[in-house]
Design an enzyme around this catalytic site. Structure first.
Site, mmCIF file in Angstrom:
data_model
loop_
_atom_site.group_PDB
_atom_site.id
_atom_site.type_symbol
_atom_site.label_atom_id
_atom_site.label_comp_id
_atom_site.label_asym_id
_atom_site.label_seq_id
_atom_site.Cartn_x
_atom_site.Cartn_y
_atom_site.Cartn_z
ATOM 1 N N HIS A 54 -3.578 3.589 -2.237
ATOM 2 C CA HIS A 54 -3.492 2.272 -2.886
ATOM 3 C C HIS A 54 -3.327 1.207 -1.813
ATOM 4 C CE1 HIS A 54 -2.203 -1.169 -5.096
ATOM 5 N NE2 HIS A 54 -0.977 -1.117 -4.608
ATOM 6 N N THR A 71 9.068 3.878 0.726
ATOM 7 C CA THR A 71 9.056 2.469 0.341
ATOM 8 C C THR A 71 9.397 1.618 1.568
ATOM 9 O OG1 THR A 71 9.863 0.909 -1.312
ATOM 10 C CG2 THR A 71 11.509 2.364 -0.357
ATOM 11 N N HIS A 116 -3.721 -7.372 -8.743
ATOM 12 C CA HIS A 116 -2.897 -6.533 -7.879
ATOM 13 C C HIS A 116 -3.687 -5.985 -6.680
ATOM 14 C CE1 HIS A 116 0.220 -3.015 -7.692
ATOM 15 N NE2 HIS A 116 -0.134 -3.458 -6.509
ATOM 16 N N HIS A 136 -4.320 -3.350 -0.869
ATOM 17 C CA HIS A 136 -4.699 -4.672 -1.370
ATOM 18 C C HIS A 136 -5.805 -5.243 -0.470
ATOM 19 C CE1 HIS A 136 -0.105 -4.489 -2.125
ATOM 20 N NE2 HIS A 136 -0.728 -3.943 -3.143
ATOM 21 N N THR A 195 8.062 5.711 -2.150
ATOM 22 C CA THR A 195 7.510 4.482 -2.720
ATOM 23 C C THR A 195 7.606 4.495 -4.246
ATOM 24 O OG1 THR A 195 5.469 3.254 -3.088
ATOM 25 C CG2 THR A 195 5.198 5.552 -2.551
ATOM 26 N N SER A 196 7.905 3.330 -4.818
ATOM 27 C CA SER A 196 7.997 3.258 -6.290
ATOM 28 C C SER A 196 6.618 3.390 -6.916
ATOM 29 C CB SER A 196 8.633 1.928 -6.699
ATOM 30 O OG SER A 196 7.816 0.855 -6.258
ATOM 31 N N GLU A 197 5.566 3.069 -6.157
ATOM 32 C CA GLU A 197 4.222 3.119 -6.731
ATOM 33 C C GLU A 197 3.634 4.538 -6.756
ATOM 34 O OE1 GLU A 197 1.726 -0.764 -6.680
ATOM 35 O OE2 GLU A 197 2.526 -0.579 -4.667
ATOM 36 N N GLY A 220 0.815 -1.218 0.000
ATOM 37 C CA GLY A 220 0.000 0.000 0.000
ATOM 38 C C GLY A 220 0.841 1.256 0.000
ATOM 39 N N ASN A 221 0.242 2.341 -0.404
ATOM 40 C CA ASN A 221 0.914 3.649 -0.391
ATOM 41 C C ASN A 221 -0.108 4.764 -0.504
ATOM 42 O OD1 ASN A 221 0.810 3.126 -3.438
ATOM 43 N ND2 ASN A 221 2.442 1.747 -2.741
HETATM 44 ZN ZN LIG Z 1 0.352 -2.663 -4.586
#
Ligand SMILES: [Zn+2]
Length: 368
Positions: A187, A137, A250, A189, A166-168, A121-122
């Site tokens: 974001h 991250t 995802h 899951h 975070t990369s996302e 998550g982010n």
């Molecule tokens: Zn994710």
């Protein structure tokens, strides 16, 4: 451990020196944050013992207009800080510290509800033309502190913060660059919604009014490797017109006008999927409301200023979820064939014939 400031302490600081008097890096209680938000709106916390307040306390009640709190971060276009000193001052300013704390709050709520696991998550909040706060991250979302947050531009370049971003974040910016109303993205899951994303099952619509109003039409983004430009483009295109996006294989990304608004959408979509999953297993089918009723809800959503790609559809096109496949349903056999009605233990004619043959043979032997 960061110092915690209560509403009373914050109000005293605001009274003495305004927002600048709130020190950086402190943790604010929810009511302390409300006091700061109130101060930003009205120039006072509303509870300070002003002259008017004293009158109100003595009996002459001051009429307070009811309002809805607005946590959207607004900036003056063209005002992004540019120099390292200005960026650092901005990053540690009281209004940004409040947002960092709100990100930590939402992270705790994501983790407590099982929407994130490990470092999953982010969260991002847009704070300028080309600026956003984001989570770092490799961190558990349940235990973040304001000191963990990062400041980045919308191309992902890190401008402030001691932890790597975070990369996302780039996926979030794929939406923000295309949809200016997306001031914050979350974001995660969440298991129920993610189950739909990995089972490749369409989330049916026209079942619960709140979902139609607050989620709108749920978007579905094709699978791309997380953190890649291809994923940012795919999710960005879908997220431009959908506030909640199911990312195949995802998870989910939602956006809103502020971070709590975006987080609420995450709760909305996972609760909705969980309820649909339970209802589908009850065996009574899913009873949808009509296209005309859906149209009313979509109109309401538009009045609230939220986009919905279904606004131009005809009523008859609104509740089309024919591809939804409910889960396996166990059918109870008809009563007369199950042997539970107090009659013959079996109605099978072959069994009856065998029983008769055996009975006749025994009787014959007994008589013989
Ligand atoms: Zn994710």
């Amino acid at each position: 451990m960061a110092k915690v400031l209560t509403a009373r302490e914050v109000e005293q600081l605001l009274k003495s020196g305004g927002l600048a008097a709130i020190p950086a890096g402190v943790v604010l209680t929810p009511s302390a944050r409300d006091s700061i938000a109130e101060f930003k709106r009205n120039g006072s916390t509303g509870t300070a013992p002003s002259k008017k307040g004293a009158t109100a306390a003595s009996g002459a009640k001051k009429k307070v207009e009811p309002s809805v709190p607005d946590y959207e971060f607004k900036w003056t276009p063209g005002s992004d800080p540019k120099t390292p000193e200005a960026i650092d001052a901005f990053f540690h300013s009281p209004e940004i510290e409040v947002l960092k704390e709100r990100i930590c709050d939402m992270g705790r709520r994501l983790w407590q509800r099982d929407y994130t696991d490990g470092n999953g998550g982010n969260i991002t909040i847009r704070v300028g033309d080309n600026l956003a706060l984001c989570t770092p991250t490799l961190i558990c979302k349940g235990f973040m502190t304001p000191a963990d947050m990062c400041l980045v531009d919308l191309d992902g370049n890190q401008l402030a913060g001691t932890r790597k971003r975070t990369s996302e974040a780039m996926t979030h910016f794929g939406i923000m660059k295309r949809q200016p109303a997306a001031k914050s993205c979350v974001h995660a899951h969440p298991p129920h919604a993610t189950a739909f994303a990995i089972a490749n099952v369409d989330i049916p619509s026209c079942l619960i009014p709140e979902a139609e109003v607050f989620l709108g039409k749920i978007g579905v983004a094709e699978y791309k490797t997380p953190g890649t430009p291809a994923n940012a483009d795919e999710v960005g295109e879908i997220g431009k017109i959908h506030q909640a996006v199911l990312m195949k294989n995802h998870g989910v990304i939602c956006w809103g006008k502020d971070v709590e608004d975006a987080y609420w959408k995450m709760e909305n979509i996972d609760s909705y999927c969980r309820t649909v999953w339970i209802a589908a297993g009850l065996g009574g089918g899913l009873h949808r409301f009509t296209g005309a009723q859906a149209k009313e809800l979509i109109n309401l959503r538009q009045k609230l200023g939220m986009p919905d790609p279904r606004s131009d559809l005809k009523e008859c096109e609104l509740c089309d979820s024919a591809s939804f496949r409910p889960t396996v349903v166990c059918e109870v056999p008809p009563k007369e064939s199950c042997g539970c009605d107090g009659g013959s233990p079996s109605a099978d004619p072959d069994v009856e014939a065998v029983v008769k043959q055996v009975t006749d043979a025994i009787l014959k032997q007994l008589r013989g």
